[in-house]
Design an enzyme around this catalytic site. Structure first.
Site, short mmCIF file in Angstrom:
data_model
loop_
_atom_site.label_atom_id
_atom_site.label_comp_id
_atom_site.label_asym_id
_atom_site.label_seq_id
_atom_site.Cartn_x
_atom_site.Cartn_y
_atom_site.Cartn_z
N LEU A 52 0.81 -1.22 0.00
CA LEU A 52 0.00 0.00 0.00
C LEU A 52 0.85 1.27 0.00
O LEU A 52 0.37 2.34 0.36
CB LEU A 52 -0.93 0.01 1.22
CG LEU A 52 -1.87 -1.19 1.36
CD1 LEU A 52 -2.66 -1.10 2.66
CD2 LEU A 52 -2.79 -1.29 0.16
N CYS A 53 2.06 1.18 -0.44
CA CYS A 53 3.01 2.28 -0.42
C CYS A 53 2.97 3.06 -1.73
O CYS A 53 2.64 2.51 -2.78
CB CYS A 53 4.41 1.70 -0.19
SG CYS A 53 5.76 2.91 -0.14
#
Length: 152
Positions: free
Chosen positions: A34-35
């Site tokens: 989720l970066c």
């Protein structure tokens, strides 16, 4: 650092002795799904495919220590990276990369150096198991292909 004396659990929970990669050029990456850097999976897969037959491998180590950006379990991580990015390089179980519980690999990679600051820091290891380069999170994989070429 003796890269080849370290072991880690793969994404399925099986212990992998890193001496399996003896004689190869290895890129170790701490990853997160989720970066803002997650898109780098695409570039990592591309360089893996380009060089894997020449003795190069990428090893992905999911980590949830930075912004809680890898909250899922290993099965969900594997599903995400394979379905979204077509990842075929080895992925490992989630690890800590900083702090008291840091995995021995990442303690060795950062020994006497700055700690890891974010997801997708990359460590390039030569065929003899020596750390040769470290690349920050914001450096795209295509930007250090010349370093890989040099070691191959």
């Amino acid at each position: 650092m003796n890269f080849y004396s370290i072991s880690a659990k793969d994404i399925h929970g099986d212990v992998v002795d890193l001496n399996r990669y003896d004689g190869q050029v290895v890129l170790v990456v701490n990853t997160a799904s989720l970066c803002g850097c997650t898109h780098q999976y695409e570039g990592l897969q591309r360089i893996y495919e380009r060089y894997k037959d020449d003795g190069f491998v990428v090893l992905g180590f999911p980590c949830n220590q930075f912004g809680a950006q890898e909250p899922e379990d290993e099965a969900a991580i594997e599903e995400f990276v394979t379905s979204r990015y077509g990842i075929t390089f080895p992925m490992f179980s989630k690890v800590d990369v900083i702090g008291d519980d840091a995995h021995p690999l990442f303690r060795a990679l950062t020994e006497g150096d700055d700690p890891i600051h974010w997801n997708f820091e990359k460590f390039l290891i030569d065929r003899d198991g020596n750390l040769r380069s470290r690349f920050p999170s914001d450096l795209e994989p295509r930007e250090f292909v010349c370093d890989i070429d040099e070691l191959l």
